[in-house]
Design a protein around this motif. Structure first.
Motif, short mmCIF file in Angstrom:
data_model
loop_
_atom_site.label_atom_id
_atom_site.label_comp_id
_atom_site.label_asym_id
_atom_site.label_seq_id
_atom_site.Cartn_x
_atom_site.Cartn_y
_atom_site.Cartn_z
N MET A 1 0.86 -1.18 0.00
CA MET A 1 0.00 0.00 0.00
C MET A 1 0.89 1.24 0.00
O MET A 1 1.90 1.29 0.67
CB MET A 1 -0.91 -0.01 1.22
N MET A 2 0.50 2.22 -0.77
CA MET A 2 1.30 3.43 -0.89
C MET A 2 1.15 4.31 0.34
O MET A 2 0.14 4.27 1.03
CB MET A 2 0.84 4.22 -2.13
N ALA A 3 2.18 5.13 0.58
CA ALA A 3 2.15 6.07 1.70
C ALA A 3 1.16 7.19 1.41
O ALA A 3 0.86 7.50 0.25
CB ALA A 3 3.54 6.65 1.93
N VAL A 4 0.66 7.78 2.46
CA VAL A 4 -0.23 8.93 2.34
C VAL A 4 0.61 10.15 1.96
O VAL A 4 1.67 10.37 2.54
CB VAL A 4 -0.96 9.17 3.68
N THR A 5 0.14 10.93 0.98
CA THR A 5 0.85 12.15 0.63
C THR A 5 0.10 13.35 1.19
O THR A 5 -1.11 13.27 1.46
CB THR A 5 0.99 12.33 -0.89
N MET A 6 0.81 14.45 1.34
CA MET A 6 0.23 15.64 1.95
C MET A 6 -0.84 16.30 1.07
O MET A 6 -1.64 17.08 1.56
CB MET A 6 1.33 16.65 2.27
N VAL A 59 -3.17 18.44 9.02
CA VAL A 59 -2.03 18.47 9.95
C VAL A 59 -1.86 19.88 10.52
O VAL A 59 -1.71 20.05 11.74
CB VAL A 59 -0.74 18.00 9.24
N LYS A 60 -1.89 20.89 9.66
CA LYS A 60 -1.71 22.28 10.13
C LYS A 60 -2.81 22.67 11.11
O LYS A 60 -2.55 23.29 12.15
CB LYS A 60 -1.71 23.25 8.95
N LEU A 72 2.84 16.95 13.97
CA LEU A 72 1.86 15.86 13.93
C LEU A 72 1.81 15.15 12.59
O LEU A 72 1.00 14.25 12.39
CB LEU A 72 0.46 16.41 14.28
N GLU A 73 2.66 15.58 11.65
CA GLU A 73 2.59 15.03 10.30
C GLU A 73 2.69 13.50 10.28
O GLU A 73 1.87 12.83 9.65
CB GLU A 73 3.69 15.64 9.43
N GLU A 74 3.66 12.96 10.97
CA GLU A 74 3.85 11.51 10.95
C GLU A 74 2.68 10.78 11.61
O GLU A 74 2.18 9.77 11.09
CB GLU A 74 5.15 11.15 11.67
#
Length: 92
Positions: A1-6, A59-60, A72-74
């Motif tokens: 599964m691909m990582a989540v992008t911003m 996140v912001k 908190l991004e991770e």
């Protein structure tokens, strides 16, 4: 599964409803086959998932709401990836 992008935009999967459940004293996800009781962190993230905000915006927003928590991004990305794997949310 691909990582989540911003830049991805999460939204609740059709058939799922997020709400505060007084009997559980917690936020929950309701779906036709049952209910998931969320911890405080999961509830805080899903509370701002509206199908319009990107992961970066979420996140912001959470970092503004919880300034003592640091970056908190991770944590948010990890939770959203888990939520997608649990079929609670979709990304567009």
């Amino acid at each position: 599964m691909m990582a989540v992008t911003m830049k991805q935009i999460p939204r609740l999967r059709p058939g799922f409803r997020f709400q505060w459940e007084p009997a559980q004293n917690a936020h929950v996800l309701l779906y036709p086959e049952g209910m998931v009781r969320l911890n405080d962190s999961a509830g805080a993230v899903l509370k701002v998932v509206d199908g319009q905000r990107t992961v970066s915006e979420i996140v912001k927003l959470l970092e503004q709401q919880f300034p003592d928590a640091g970056s908190l991004e991770e944590d948010v990305s990890g939770f959203l990836k888990d939520a997608e794997q649990q079929h609670w949310i979709l990304f567009s």
